[in-house]
Design a protein around this motif. Sequence first.
Motif, PDB file in Angstrom:
ATOM      1  N   GLU A 589       0.834  -1.212   0.000  1.00  0.00           N
ATOM      2  CA  GLU A 589       0.000   0.000   0.000  1.00  0.00           C
ATOM      3  C   GLU A 589       0.864   1.256   0.000  1.00  0.00           C
ATOM      4  O   GLU A 589       0.596   2.212  -0.736  1.00  0.00           O
ATOM      5  CB  GLU A 589      -0.921  -0.010   1.228  1.00  0.00           C
ATOM      6  CG  GLU A 589      -1.973  -1.109   1.195  1.00  0.00           C
ATOM      7  CD  GLU A 589      -2.703  -1.248   2.529  1.00  0.00           C
ATOM      8  OE1 GLU A 589      -2.354  -0.478   3.472  1.00  0.00           O
ATOM      9  OE2 GLU A 589      -3.590  -2.116   2.642  1.00  0.00           O
ATOM     10  N   ALA A 590       1.919   1.273   0.827  1.00  0.00           N
ATOM     11  CA  ALA A 590       2.802   2.438   0.870  1.00  0.00           C
ATOM     12  C   ALA A 590       3.555   2.608  -0.438  1.00  0.00           C
ATOM     13  O   ALA A 590       3.828   3.735  -0.877  1.00  0.00           O
ATOM     14  CB  ALA A 590       3.792   2.290   2.033  1.00  0.00           C
ATOM     15  N   SER A 591       3.880   1.490  -1.087  1.00  0.00           N
ATOM     16  CA  SER A 591       4.568   1.561  -2.382  1.00  0.00           C
ATOM     17  C   SER A 591       3.664   2.188  -3.437  1.00  0.00           C
ATOM     18  O   SER A 591       4.121   2.984  -4.264  1.00  0.00           O
ATOM     19  CB  SER A 591       4.994   0.152  -2.812  1.00  0.00           C
ATOM     20  OG  SER A 591       5.565   0.173  -4.104  1.00  0.00           O
ATOM     21  N   GLN A 592       2.405   1.817  -3.426  1.00  0.00           N
ATOM     22  CA  GLN A 592       1.463   2.392  -4.389  1.00  0.00           C
ATOM     23  C   GLN A 592       1.302   3.900  -4.184  1.00  0.00           C
ATOM     24  O   GLN A 592       1.063   4.638  -5.133  1.00  0.00           O
ATOM     25  CB  GLN A 592       0.114   1.682  -4.273  1.00  0.00           C
ATOM     26  CG  GLN A 592       0.157   0.233  -4.740  1.00  0.00           C
ATOM     27  CD  GLN A 592      -1.130  -0.517  -4.447  1.00  0.00           C
ATOM     28  OE1 GLN A 592      -2.011  -0.013  -3.728  1.00  0.00           O
ATOM     29  NE2 GLN A 592      -1.252  -1.731  -4.990  1.00  0.00           N
ATOM     30  N   ARG A 593       1.463   4.376  -2.925  1.00  0.00           N
ATOM     31  CA  ARG A 593       1.376   5.813  -2.646  1.00  0.00           C
ATOM     32  C   ARG A 593       2.722   6.515  -2.823  1.00  0.00           C
ATOM     33  O   ARG A 593       2.796   7.734  -2.763  1.00  0.00           O
ATOM     34  CB  ARG A 593       0.901   6.043  -1.198  1.00  0.00           C
ATOM     35  CG  ARG A 593      -0.446   5.459  -0.857  1.00  0.00           C
ATOM     36  CD  ARG A 593      -0.937   6.011   0.480  1.00  0.00           C
ATOM     37  NE  ARG A 593       0.035   5.848   1.558  1.00  0.00           N
ATOM     38  CZ  ARG A 593       0.093   4.789   2.361  1.00  0.00           C
ATOM     39  NH1 ARG A 593      -0.777   3.786   2.200  1.00  0.00           N
ATOM     40  NH2 ARG A 593       0.993   4.698   3.331  1.00  0.00           N
ATOM     41  N   TYR A 594       3.783   5.714  -3.025  1.00  0.00           N
ATOM     42  CA  TYR A 594       5.168   6.224  -3.090  1.00  0.00           C
ATOM     43  C   TYR A 594       5.495   7.009  -1.807  1.00  0.00           C
ATOM     44  O   TYR A 594       6.102   8.081  -1.826  1.00  0.00           O
ATOM     45  CB  TYR A 594       5.405   7.100  -4.309  1.00  0.00           C
ATOM     46  CG  TYR A 594       6.821   6.976  -4.876  1.00  0.00           C
ATOM     47  CD1 TYR A 594       7.943   7.358  -4.128  1.00  0.00           C
ATOM     48  CD2 TYR A 594       7.026   6.473  -6.144  1.00  0.00           C
ATOM     49  CE1 TYR A 594       9.215   7.225  -4.631  1.00  0.00           C
ATOM     50  CE2 TYR A 594       8.306   6.341  -6.670  1.00  0.00           C
ATOM     51  CZ  TYR A 594       9.401   6.720  -5.898  1.00  0.00           C
ATOM     52  OH  TYR A 594      10.671   6.584  -6.400  1.00  0.00           O
ATOM     53  N   ASP A 595       5.090   6.419  -0.674  1.00  0.00           N
ATOM     54  CA  ASP A 595       5.293   7.046   0.628  1.00  0.00           C
ATOM     55  C   ASP A 595       6.607   6.519   1.193  1.00  0.00           C
ATOM     56  O   ASP A 595       6.659   5.463   1.846  1.00  0.00           O
ATOM     57  CB  ASP A 595       4.120   6.700   1.552  1.00  0.00           C
ATOM     58  CG  ASP A 595       4.167   7.469   2.861  1.00  0.00           C
ATOM     59  OD1 ASP A 595       5.265   7.973   3.218  1.00  0.00           O
ATOM     60  OD2 ASP A 595       3.118   7.541   3.543  1.00  0.00           O
ATOM     61  N   ARG A 596       7.701   7.244   0.970  1.00  0.00           N
ATOM     62  CA  ARG A 596       9.022   6.750   1.358  1.00  0.00           C
ATOM     63  C   ARG A 596       9.191   6.690   2.880  1.00  0.00           C
ATOM     64  O   ARG A 596       9.853   5.798   3.402  1.00  0.00           O
ATOM     65  CB  ARG A 596      10.100   7.622   0.732  1.00  0.00           C
ATOM     66  CG  ARG A 596      10.173   7.470  -0.782  1.00  0.00           C
ATOM     67  CD  ARG A 596      11.381   8.160  -1.348  1.00  0.00           C
ATOM     68  NE  ARG A 596      11.330   9.600  -1.131  1.00  0.00           N
ATOM     69  CZ  ARG A 596      12.298  10.451  -1.498  1.00  0.00           C
ATOM     70  NH1 ARG A 596      13.392   9.989  -2.072  1.00  0.00           N
ATOM     71  NH2 ARG A 596      12.168  11.749  -1.294  1.00  0.00           N
ATOM     72  N   GLU A 597       8.614   7.642   3.586  1.00  0.00           N
ATOM     73  CA  GLU A 597       8.737   7.624   5.048  1.00  0.00           C
ATOM     74  C   GLU A 597       8.046   6.400   5.637  1.00  0.00           C
ATOM     75  O   GLU A 597       8.586   5.718   6.525  1.00  0.00           O
ATOM     76  CB  GLU A 597       8.147   8.906   5.633  1.00  0.00           C
ATOM     77  CG  GLU A 597       8.968  10.153   5.315  1.00  0.00           C
ATOM     78  CD  GLU A 597       8.408  11.389   6.006  1.00  0.00           C
ATOM     79  OE1 GLU A 597       7.438  11.229   6.793  1.00  0.00           O
ATOM     80  OE2 GLU A 597       8.944  12.488   5.772  1.00  0.00           O
ATOM     81  N   ALA A 598       6.854   6.109   5.125  1.00  0.00           N
ATOM     82  CA  ALA A 598       6.142   4.924   5.613  1.00  0.00           C
ATOM     83  C   ALA A 598       6.899   3.656   5.251  1.00  0.00           C
ATOM     84  O   ALA A 598       6.981   2.711   6.048  1.00  0.00           O
ATOM     85  CB  ALA A 598       4.726   4.896   5.031  1.00  0.00           C
ATOM     86  N   LEU A 599       7.470   3.623   4.041  1.00  0.00           N
ATOM     87  CA  LEU A 599       8.230   2.447   3.608  1.00  0.00           C
ATOM     88  C   LEU A 599       9.436   2.213   4.505  1.00  0.00           C
ATOM     89  O   LEU A 599       9.731   1.083   4.899  1.00  0.00           O
ATOM     90  CB  LEU A 599       8.681   2.624   2.151  1.00  0.00           C
ATOM     91  CG  LEU A 599       7.584   2.509   1.083  1.00  0.00           C
ATOM     92  CD1 LEU A 599       8.113   2.937  -0.275  1.00  0.00           C
ATOM     93  CD2 LEU A 599       7.056   1.073   1.006  1.00  0.00           C
ATOM     94  N   ALA A 600      10.143   3.298   4.858  1.00  0.00           N
ATOM     95  CA  ALA A 600      11.318   3.166   5.715  1.00  0.00           C
ATOM     96  C   ALA A 600      10.936   2.640   7.090  1.00  0.00           C
ATOM     97  O   ALA A 600      11.597   1.752   7.649  1.00  0.00           O
ATOM     98  CB  ALA A 600      12.026   4.510   5.833  1.00  0.00           C
ATOM     99  N   GLN A 601       9.844   3.172   7.636  1.00  0.00           N
ATOM    100  CA  GLN A 601       9.403   2.740   8.966  1.00  0.00           C
ATOM    101  C   GLN A 601       8.948   1.281   8.940  1.00  0.00           C
ATOM    102  O   GLN A 601       9.281   0.491   9.833  1.00  0.00           O
ATOM    103  CB  GLN A 601       8.275   3.645   9.447  1.00  0.00           C
ATOM    104  CG  GLN A 601       7.801   3.320  10.856  1.00  0.00           C
ATOM    105  CD  GLN A 601       6.712   4.276  11.336  1.00  0.00           C
ATOM    106  OE1 GLN A 601       6.320   5.180  10.617  1.00  0.00           O
ATOM    107  NE2 GLN A 601       6.225   4.069  12.552  1.00  0.00           N
ATOM    108  N   LEU A 602       8.198   0.911   7.902  1.00  0.00           N
ATOM    109  CA  LEU A 602       7.701  -0.458   7.797  1.00  0.00           C
ATOM    110  C   LEU A 602       8.842  -1.461   7.605  1.00  0.00           C
ATOM    111  O   LEU A 602       8.805  -2.575   8.147  1.00  0.00           O
ATOM    112  CB  LEU A 602       6.712  -0.566   6.633  1.00  0.00           C
ATOM    113  CG  LEU A 602       5.360   0.124   6.855  1.00  0.00           C
ATOM    114  CD1 LEU A 602       4.579   0.208   5.561  1.00  0.00           C
ATOM    115  CD2 LEU A 602       4.552  -0.638   7.924  1.00  0.00           C
TER     116      LEU A 602
END
Length: 637
Positions: A589-602
């Motif tokens: 889901e974070a990848s689809q939003r290109y949410d880098r901060e969420a990706l790093a935390q996850l």
Amino acid sequence: MKQWRDRWSGGIPRVAVVLHDLAMVWLVWQGLHRLRFGVMQSPPEMPWWSTEIALVLLAQGLVFWQVGLYRGLWRFASVPDLWNIFKACALGLFAVVLGLFLYNRLDLVSRTVLVLYPLVLMGVLGAPRLLYRAWKDSRMERGGGTSVRILILGAGHAGEALVRDLRRFGTYQPVGFLDDASRLRGSKVQGVPVLGRVEDVAEIARETAARLLVIAMPSANADAMRRVVASCERSGIPFRMVPRLSDVLEGRSLPGELKEVAIEDLLGRQPVLPDWKAIRSWLGARSVLVTGAGGSIGSELCRQCARHGARRIALVEIDELALVTTEASLKRDFPDLEFIPVLGDCGDTAVIEYAIGAAQPEAVFHAAAYKQVPLLETQLREAIRNNVLATETVARACHQSGIGTFVLISTDKAVDPGNVLGATKRLAEMLCQSLADQRGTRFVTVRFGNVLDSAGSVVPLFRKQIRAGGPVTVTDPEVTRFFMTIPEACQLILQASAIGSHEAVYTLDMGEAVPIRLLAEQMIRLAGKQPGRDISIAYTGLRPGEKLHETLFHADERYRATAHPKILQAEPRAVDAEQIHASLRKLREASQRYDREALAQLLRQAVPEFQPVGQHAPIKEDSPTVVAFPSRTARKL
């Protein structure tokens, strides 16, 4: 027309050779009988031609033909040809005796002549052949005024065979051997003298006016090769080497080819020798699918699968040029196999389902991945999408289709991840563990270190920098890495896949870590230049995500030996399957939003041991300790 050219290819037409041999038979038969009966007071009449002589020529000629005496060429007459002549003369004697016994019960045939006949005939047949070859060789040596004078390092079987090959071509003139074996000092090999020890190469090369050095030691280990190469470098003369037999058999070198000394020839570890019988038994007649089939590892993996028994190979690749190039190469070398090219992203569910349906594979090798450490530090979204989410897509498709074996190609950087590459690969390993069960697909993970000459690796970069005149850039004077060759890495993958464990992580005992600084220095010397004088080395500092030293083994993963002495099997660390699958959903889901901060935390949450280089977390008493094999020290090149 071709047959006529073949008859003349040895310098003497075949008809003339047959006539010569029959004339020698007639001469020996007549000569021995006249000598034998010449000592008698009343010798019997000896006609120059008779039915008896015709039978001798017919019997001996048929034996010559059946033995294959005329398949060889006088130009290349050697010991095997002499052995052929001996067999032809011995068998010819029996044929002659049988024919004459049936004709006239050996009337007027001397028993002394029968004893001497094969020995004398062998001499008069063999001598002209050897003299002709010696004459042709001497003509080539005299006429080769522009031939290159060479010194051969190593007076063993490889050196002796090299001299014979060089004389056939005439463009090189062997002037001497160098060998450390004292028993060979002063002797000759193929007429070429052994002049001294290898370490004296600089002095002897000047004395003999040698213009090229050839290392004929294909079985020498890395330590011996480094000493030999160092001696060659001190001479200032260009040098080449005879390829190893394994390189010839694997198609990396041609028979008789002189190749440049490569950096892998000087690595401080012995290559892994796979159990080919076990690999062929597991791989034989199977259909396989390889993702990332156009990459360095993927393309070599396809080649080795084709070479060792696979009947069908599906190639999944996102780069169209790499796919076309790899498929064309495989079809050229293995025209009888079936290849199914699939252009697309293996993270696309439709692509991987189509590839599986078209190939019906029994094993899938997942080689597709991003692997450039500094780049991935700034491209977190693509690193997770390709290294983790695409792996999930392929692994789940294999699991749902009931494919027998799924092989994840991982890295030693996943052991104690300090960068995005290591963390994403570690999460991919955990994903495979979460999907494994005893009834379905067998999930196998294979870890290894840096691969020499792979796309984007340090060796091609150093080579390019050396060609440009330098400087060669090294991150840190103390940085070390584990190395292996591309074929060796692929052999490990196949070997681990053939071992048979249902869920396993395999790693290779890769020897000792190699200092990158010394690797750079050795490559500069192999290019005929001197480090610091001709080519400088610049230290740029560690790049984002890089560590000084990599580790191969984790303390929480107990290792045990396998059937192969260089492959170890790790006891996988326990993972929570539900938690892994929940993390993957959130990452997608974070990848689809290109949410880098969420990706790093996850990513940090999914891989708790991920500690980015340069960030130090407090050490807990129960935190795992990363260890390498005991007594691992960096070895100089």
